[in-house]
Design a protein around this motif. Structure first.
Motif, short mmCIF file in Angstrom:
data_model
loop_
_atom_site.label_atom_id
_atom_site.label_comp_id
_atom_site.label_asym_id
_atom_site.label_seq_id
_atom_site.Cartn_x
_atom_site.Cartn_y
_atom_site.Cartn_z
N VAL A 5 0.87 -1.17 0.00
CA VAL A 5 0.00 0.00 0.00
C VAL A 5 0.91 1.22 0.00
O VAL A 5 1.79 1.33 0.84
N GLN A 7 0.84 5.52 -0.43
CA GLN A 7 0.14 6.79 -0.61
C GLN A 7 1.01 7.62 -1.55
O GLN A 7 2.19 7.86 -1.26
N ILE A 8 0.45 8.03 -2.66
CA ILE A 8 1.22 8.77 -3.66
C ILE A 8 1.40 10.20 -3.19
O ILE A 8 0.45 10.96 -3.08
N ASP A 13 7.13 8.15 -5.56
CA ASP A 13 6.11 7.12 -5.35
C ASP A 13 5.54 6.63 -6.67
O ASP A 13 5.33 5.43 -6.86
N ARG A 14 5.32 7.53 -7.61
CA ARG A 14 4.80 7.14 -8.92
C ARG A 14 5.78 6.22 -9.64
O ARG A 14 5.38 5.22 -10.24
N ILE A 17 5.69 2.71 -8.05
CA ILE A 17 4.48 1.99 -8.46
C ILE A 17 4.63 1.48 -9.89
O ILE A 17 4.27 0.34 -10.20
N VAL A 30 -4.63 -4.44 -9.04
CA VAL A 30 -4.17 -3.13 -8.57
C VAL A 30 -5.41 -2.28 -8.32
O VAL A 30 -6.33 -2.26 -9.14
N GLU A 31 -5.44 -1.59 -7.19
CA GLU A 31 -6.58 -0.75 -6.85
C GLU A 31 -6.09 0.65 -6.51
O GLU A 31 -5.18 0.81 -5.70
N PHE A 32 -6.68 1.66 -7.14
CA PHE A 32 -6.38 3.05 -6.82
C PHE A 32 -7.62 3.63 -6.16
O PHE A 32 -8.73 3.48 -6.66
N ARG A 33 -7.45 4.29 -5.00
CA ARG A 33 -8.56 4.88 -4.27
C ARG A 33 -8.25 6.34 -3.97
O ARG A 33 -7.12 6.68 -3.68
N THR A 102 -14.61 8.99 0.68
CA THR A 102 -13.46 9.81 0.32
C THR A 102 -13.64 11.19 0.95
O THR A 102 -14.72 11.54 1.44
#
Length: 131
Positions: A5, A7-8, A13-14, A17, A30-33, A102
Motif C-alpha cells: 500500500v 500513498q502517492i 512514489d509514482r 508503483i 491493482v486498486e487506486f482509491r 473519500t
C-alpha cells in the motif's frame, strides 16, 4: 511481493508503483482509491454538526441520536435504496457506511448537513480544528 500500500505523495512514489507494475505477474490486482476522509472532517461531522442537529431538531415528533441523523443524511446524499426488514413493519436503508467515504464524499455530506440544518433553524456552534 504479496501486498503493498503506497500513498502517492510525489514522483518517487509514482516511479516505484510503475516499477512494481512492470514486474508483477499477470493476474495481479491493482486498486487506486481517492484519499479517505480526514480526522478533521470526521470530528466536525460528529462533534459539531450531527450533535447539534440531534439536540435541536424534532423529526416527526421524536428526537434522533447523532448516529440516527448520520444515517438519515447519508441516505439522502446517496439516494439510498430502502428494503423491507426481516421484522414486519421495519425498513432498512442500504449503503449507509461513511467510514470508507473519500474526502470529497464527506465534504458533500457535511455540506448537506449544513443545508439541512439551515432549513431547520439549527444554530451550529463552531468547532475549532487543529490543522
Amino acid at each position: 511481493m504479496g501486498r503493498a500500500v503506497v500513498q502517492i505523495k510525489g514522483e518517487t512514489d509514482r516511479r516505484q508503483i510503475a516499477t512494481w507494475a512492470a514486474n508483477v505477474p499477470a493476474g495481479t490486482t491493482v486498486e487506486f482509491r481517492a484519499p479517505r476522509r480526514s480526522t478533521d472532517q470526521n470530528a466536525l461531522m460528529w462533534s459539531s454538526l450531527l450533535g447539534q442537529i440531534s439536540k435541536q431538531v424534532d423529526w416527526y415528533g421524536q428526537k434522533l441520536t447523532s448516529e440516527d441523523w448520520k444515517d438519515v443524511l447519508t441516505a439522502s446524499l446517496r439516494r439510498a435504496r430502502v428494503v423491507p426488514g426481516i421484522d414486519p413493519g421495519t425498513f432498512v436503508p442500504l449503503g449507509m457506511r461513511t467510514s470508507q467515504m473519500t474526502k470529497e464524499e464527506l465534504n458533500m455530506l457535511i455540506e448537506l448537513i449544513y443545508a439541512f440544518g439551515a432549513e431547520h433553524n439549527v444554530k451550529f456552534r463552531e468547532l475549532e480544528l487543529v490543522a
